[in-house]
Enzyme design. Sequence first.
Site, PDB file in Angstrom:
ATOM      1  N   ASN A 201      -3.684   6.785   6.026  1.00 15.29           N
ATOM      2  CA  ASN A 201      -2.964   6.011   7.207  1.00 15.29           C
ATOM      3  C   ASN A 201      -2.304   7.137   8.005  1.00 15.29           C
ATOM      4  O   ASN A 201      -2.357   8.285   7.333  1.00 15.29           O
ATOM      5  CB  ASN A 201      -2.162   5.013   7.279  1.00 15.29           C
ATOM      6  N   PHE A 315      10.341  -1.599   4.490  1.00 14.61           N
ATOM      7  CA  PHE A 315       9.989  -1.115   5.783  1.00 14.61           C
ATOM      8  C   PHE A 315       8.843  -1.930   6.321  1.00 14.61           C
ATOM      9  O   PHE A 315       8.200  -2.655   5.493  1.00 14.61           O
ATOM     10  CB  PHE A 315       9.506   0.211   5.933  1.00 14.61           C
ATOM     11  N   LYS A 334       9.609 -11.246   0.119  1.00 17.73           N
ATOM     12  CA  LYS A 334       9.726 -10.071  -0.758  1.00 17.73           C
ATOM     13  C   LYS A 334      11.150  -9.824  -1.305  1.00 17.73           C
ATOM     14  O   LYS A 334      11.416  -9.093  -2.005  1.00 17.73           O
ATOM     15  CB  LYS A 334       9.276  -8.547  -0.119  1.00 17.73           C
TER      16      LYS A 334
HETATM   17  O1  C5P Z   1       3.597  -6.454   3.871  1.00 18.37           O
HETATM   18  P1  C5P Z   1       3.928  -4.865   4.695  1.00 18.37           P
HETATM   19  O2  C5P Z   1       2.701  -4.267   3.995  1.00 18.37           O
HETATM   20  O3  C5P Z   1       3.829  -5.101   5.921  1.00 18.37           O
HETATM   21  O4  C5P Z   1       5.092  -4.568   3.882  1.00 18.37           O
HETATM   22  C1  C5P Z   1       5.867  -3.284   4.241  1.00 18.37           C
HETATM   23  C2  C5P Z   1       6.795  -2.756   3.137  1.00 18.37           C
HETATM   24  O5  C5P Z   1       5.786  -3.315   1.853  1.00 18.37           O
HETATM   25  C3  C5P Z   1       6.882  -1.614   3.060  1.00 18.37           C
HETATM   26  O6  C5P Z   1       8.258  -1.350   2.429  1.00 18.37           O
HETATM   27  C4  C5P Z   1       5.929  -0.761   2.137  1.00 18.37           C
HETATM   28  O7  C5P Z   1       6.328   0.369   1.363  1.00 18.37           O
HETATM   29  C5  C5P Z   1       5.690  -2.063   1.020  1.00 18.37           C
HETATM   30  N1  C5P Z   1       4.354  -2.168   0.315  1.00 18.37           N
HETATM   31  C6  C5P Z   1       4.463  -2.052  -0.935  1.00 18.37           C
HETATM   32  N2  C5P Z   1       2.937  -2.270  -1.610  1.00 18.37           N
HETATM   33  C7  C5P Z   1       2.016  -2.423  -0.758  1.00 18.37           C
HETATM   34  C8  C5P Z   1       1.991  -2.574   0.613  1.00 18.37           C
HETATM   35  C9  C5P Z   1       3.421  -2.183   1.234  1.00 18.37           C
HETATM   36  O8  C5P Z   1       5.270  -1.633  -1.725  1.00 18.37           O
HETATM   37  N3  C5P Z   1       0.830  -2.339  -1.472  1.00 18.37           N
END
Ligand code: C5P
Length: 398
Positions: A201, A315, A334
Amino acid sequence: MGVTGGIAAYKAAALLRLLQKVGANVRVILTEGAEAFISPLTFEALSQEKVFTQADFLKPQGGFIPHTELARFAEAVVVAPATASFLASLTSGDAQSILVATIMATKAPVLLCPAMNVNMWEHPAVKENIAKLRSWSYEVLAPCGGELACGDVGPGRLPEPELIADFLARLLAPADYQGKKVLITAGPTREPIDAVRFISNRSSGKMGLALAKAFWLRGAEVMLVHGPLSVKIPSYLSQRPVETAQEMYQVVNELFPGVDILVMAAAVADYTPVKTFSGKLKKKEKELVFTLKKTPDILAEVSAKKRPGQVVVGFAAEEGEKLPEEARRKLKAKHLDLIVANDITRCETGFETETNEVFLFFANGKELKLPLAPKEKIAWQILDALKEQLGEILSAKA
Ligand code: C5P
């Protein structure tokens, strides 16, 4: 800023420029040794201020006593480069030179940046002086390794101006995160399709890096776990580079129990290819279909294991009107203490930008908007808010 007589004295001009660029009001002292390498005029022209030399010390003009006046003027002092003989005079309290006298007369914090031949740097006399100076609370930034002007190789080079400026800024910053261990994730992850291709990304890692720097400036011990970044990571940040979400998952799980604060600023891939093709995938079929599977949600998993005294920050990159609702949902789902949300539909915020505008949603119900500003400033304000809202948790003993 003090400059002493080493070949790296020419780099002090670049340091002066940088300090001025960030808004510092700089007065320069050149020792007699420095004057042999570089002219006071160089610094006078750059700083638009009188430069002080040994002659001013020996013959003060108009009642201005340079060492005491300059000692009072300075909020911080940096000596770059600092030679072995300068360090020896400071250690022995030999105030015959204007620079040693000024440093002895000041109450301001002092950063010493030694630069010399590698064998001199490793000489027991220098080692002993450095140890003594450190025990007196002088901050010493060790020289960098590499090829030296004399042709020898090893530690002895004056660090780059950016690094010196960061150490100087740390002396002036509040040490309100001193003793805290902070784990920060930054940047994108890369999920391999075959040997040469991947899914990723647009995350630059700048926001995570700005946070890591802000925590370090304010006294914390920082570990940065990051995916591939285009920006340079300063050497004072401990780092663990990773590629995939799975690797980041392993490293964060390993380090989380030992930290006080976790900030997940990384843009972790939500999906990864079920299968990674070996070698380079050939161009054959008209359509190519991949099956992707969910990656582990690192944040949700580690946050569920949070012990008292630990703070977890997430974030969220959201779109437009749904931002507050989605951020509040993720904060709860979370088990976070804080979620930092930004609107990715705006061009000045979020991915690949220098600036950001964010919304903070705390678990205690407090909500805050941080208006558009450079990411460094946003990071600083996030730390302010974190201390204000979660200071109690952070000061609680686990
Ligand atoms: O649910 P979402 O992906 O939008 O949440 C974003 C947050 O979750 C960010 O802090 C990102 O670093 C974390 N994240 C994570 N593991 C993932 C996807 C996102 O820790 N597989």
